[in-house]
Write a protein that holds these residues in place. Structure first.
Motif, PDB file in Angstrom:
ATOM      1  N   ALA A 166       8.491 -30.013  44.430  1.00  0.00           N
ATOM      2  CA  ALA A 166       7.987 -31.444  44.171  1.00  0.00           C
ATOM      3  C   ALA A 166       7.743 -31.606  42.822  1.00  0.00           C
ATOM      4  O   ALA A 166       7.996 -32.673  42.112  1.00  0.00           O
ATOM      5  CB  ALA A 166       6.721 -31.965  45.209  1.00  0.00           C
ATOM      6  N   LEU A 167       6.946 -30.731  42.262  1.00  0.00           N
ATOM      7  CA  LEU A 167       6.426 -30.881  40.562  1.00  0.00           C
ATOM      8  C   LEU A 167       7.600 -30.650  39.972  1.00  0.00           C
ATOM      9  O   LEU A 167       7.553 -31.225  38.507  1.00  0.00           O
ATOM     10  CB  LEU A 167       5.279 -29.902  40.294  1.00  0.00           C
TER      11      LEU A 167
ATOM     12  N   GLY B  18      -4.359 -27.404  45.944  1.00  0.00           N
ATOM     13  CA  GLY B  18      -4.823 -27.503  44.648  1.00  0.00           C
ATOM     14  C   GLY B  18      -4.730 -26.186  43.849  1.00  0.00           C
ATOM     15  O   GLY B  18      -4.046 -26.345  42.444  1.00  0.00           O
ATOM     16  N   ARG B  19      -5.194 -25.309  44.232  1.00  0.00           N
ATOM     17  CA  ARG B  19      -5.220 -23.914  43.306  1.00  0.00           C
ATOM     18  C   ARG B  19      -3.794 -23.687  43.233  1.00  0.00           C
ATOM     19  O   ARG B  19      -3.481 -22.964  42.090  1.00  0.00           O
ATOM     20  CB  ARG B  19      -6.001 -22.835  44.143  1.00  0.00           C
TER      21      ARG B  19
ATOM     22  N   VAL C   3       1.940 -30.009  32.567  1.00  0.00           N
ATOM     23  CA  VAL C   3       0.567 -30.144  31.938  1.00  0.00           C
ATOM     24  C   VAL C   3      -0.443 -30.548  32.867  1.00  0.00           C
ATOM     25  O   VAL C   3      -0.144 -31.886  33.420  1.00  0.00           O
ATOM     26  CB  VAL C   3       0.699 -30.933  30.673  1.00  0.00           C
ATOM     27  N   LEU C   4      -1.607 -29.840  33.018  1.00  0.00           N
ATOM     28  CA  LEU C   4      -2.482 -30.680  33.837  1.00  0.00           C
ATOM     29  C   LEU C   4      -3.245 -31.792  33.120  1.00  0.00           C
ATOM     30  O   LEU C   4      -4.055 -31.365  32.398  1.00  0.00           O
ATOM     31  CB  LEU C   4      -3.429 -29.465  34.555  1.00  0.00           C
TER      32      LEU C   4
ATOM     33  N   GLU D   3      -1.521 -22.892  39.695  1.00  0.00           N
ATOM     34  CA  GLU D   3      -0.745 -21.782  39.245  1.00  0.00           C
ATOM     35  C   GLU D   3       0.661 -21.991  38.924  1.00  0.00           C
ATOM     36  O   GLU D   3       1.418 -21.690  38.087  1.00  0.00           O
ATOM     37  CB  GLU D   3      -0.637 -20.913  40.690  1.00  0.00           C
ATOM     38  N   ILE D   4       1.318 -23.126  39.657  1.00  0.00           N
ATOM     39  CA  ILE D   4       2.696 -23.467  39.293  1.00  0.00           C
ATOM     40  C   ILE D   4       2.743 -24.344  38.095  1.00  0.00           C
ATOM     41  O   ILE D   4       3.665 -23.912  37.101  1.00  0.00           O
ATOM     42  CB  ILE D   4       3.098 -24.452  40.358  1.00  0.00           C
ATOM     43  N   VAL D   5       1.638 -25.106  37.791  1.00  0.00           N
ATOM     44  CA  VAL D   5       1.823 -25.778  36.624  1.00  0.00           C
ATOM     45  C   VAL D   5       1.553 -24.880  35.403  1.00  0.00           C
ATOM     46  O   VAL D   5       2.306 -24.970  34.132  1.00  0.00           O
ATOM     47  CB  VAL D   5       0.591 -26.843  36.547  1.00  0.00           C
TER      48      VAL D   5
END
Ligand code: NAP
Length: 342
Positions: A235-236, A8-9, A22-23, A13-15
């Protein structure tokens, strides 16, 4: 999902580094999300309503364990891309998950490094060209040890993984090889390849993440430093393959050694293969018993070698009948967790 964990962390960082990501929501189990910048947040509980409200384009499921089941099924059922780190949900609910995907039409973008590697090596191939899959594993901190040498190992020793920095549950799974067993079942469901065509080999430096063997004798491998930011970013940002801050792979210092896993000393890999081949709810039972046993080991209530014993007992007691729906599966999971661990 699982915003406070190791995956998750790194995902946050990638986002944050990508202009188009956008988270929109974040979930944890019990850790407060005060330092996470997202419009919707939830600590604990079923995240389904939060997901409905958030209307995400992609769900990164990085919850640890069977608790990730709701997010996996929600994304697949709603045709939302599922970036899947939470292998336990696909292992436990394989058939239900694929049926949900069939109805919803969503894609699974693997985040587990081996499966991301396979996914990349398999691009633009048709199933009849593929002869088999090879999952690699480091072998964990106890590779090369005998059973006698494992009798007294401590949680602290099991948590000292040689190549990857991960959450505690997956790190213990790497030490027992249960993680490779979960990955074997995960690969079967993700890529629709029969178990007898999926091999596991050890590659101690974790540079080769997986290989695909083709019918013409060629094998494609995926190489890289052991750093989860690569498969998370892949993946993102799929299919963009956005840049990451990683250094290029320095080849000349590398030696790529491969070994067969020792199934006598680390039987959980063999148990997982058997559970997968038997099908039905055997993989769910394997997963549930393993989760309970790992928690007991981390708590100092069970010796390291006891983890495999607990799983063997649970599988022996299981009926394994397929689950008709999520309620059925939840009941199988609950029953397997209720068995004594010591
Ligand atoms: N770490 C890796 O490098 C790696 C690599 C490949 C695959 N994976 C897979 O990715 C998943 C996460 O692994 P991890 O290493 O990131 O684990 P981790 O560091 O232990 O983090 C787990 C996350 O799940 C959350 N969580 C736990 N129970 C929950 C619940 N009931 N509801 C909602 N959230 C819950 C935790 O929240 P709290 O902070 O509140 O406990 C935390 O955010 C696992 O399935 C693992 O197998 C991890």
């Amino acid at each position: 999902m699982g915003a406070t964990g190791s995956i998750g962390r790194q995902a946050i960082e990638i986002v944050e580094a990508h202009p188009n990501l956008v988270l929109c929501a974040a979930v944890s189990g019990s850790t407060p999300l005060d330092d996470v910048d997202a419009p919707l947040k939830q600590v604990g509980g079923d995240p389904t309503e939060l997901l409905e409200q958030a209307e995400p384009d992609v769900v990164l499921n990085a919850i640890v364990g069977f608790a990730g089941i709701h997010a996996t099924l929600w994304a697949l059922e709603h045709g939302v891309d599922l970036a899947l780190a939470n292998k336990e949900s696909l292992v436990a609910a394989g058939e239900l998950a694929l049926a949900a995907q069939e109805r919803g039409g969503g894609r699974i973008l693997p985040v587990d490094s081996e499966h991301s590697a396979l996914f990349q090596c398999l691009r633009d191939t048709s199933p009849n060209q593929v002869a088999g899959l090879v999952l690699t594993g480091s072998g964990g901190p106890f590779r090369g040890r005998t059973r006698d040498e494992l009798a007294d190992v401590t949680p602290e020793q099991a948590l000292a993984h040689p190549t990857w920095r991960m959450g505690p549950k997956i790190t213990v799974d790497s030490a027992t090889l249960a993680n490779k067993g979960l990955e074997l079942i995960e690969a079967h469901f993700l890529f629709d390849v029969a178990y007898e065509r999926i091999e596991v080999v050890l590659q101690p430096t974790s540079i080769v993440h997986a290989l695909v063997r083709f019918r013409d004798g060629a094998a494609l491998a995926h190489l890289g430093y052991p750093d989860m930011r690569v498969p998370i970013s892949y993946a993102l940002t799929y299919p963009e393959r956005a840049a990451t801050p990683l250094e290029p792979l320095d080849l000349t210092p590398l030696t790529l050694e491969f070994q067969a896993p020792d199934l006598e000393t680390f039987p959980l890999l063999a148990f997982a293969r058997e559970a997968g081949e038997r099908g039905g709810t055997y993989p769910c039972v394997f997963n549930a018993a393993n989760e309970v046993a790992v928690a007991a080991f981390l708590d100092g209530r069970l010796p390291f070698l006891g983890i495999a014993e607990v799983v063997a007992d649970a599988l022996a007691a299981a009926e394994g009948a397929p689950a008709r729906d999520l309620d059925d599966l939840l009941e199988v999971d609950r029953a397997a967790r209720a068995l004594p661990v010591a």
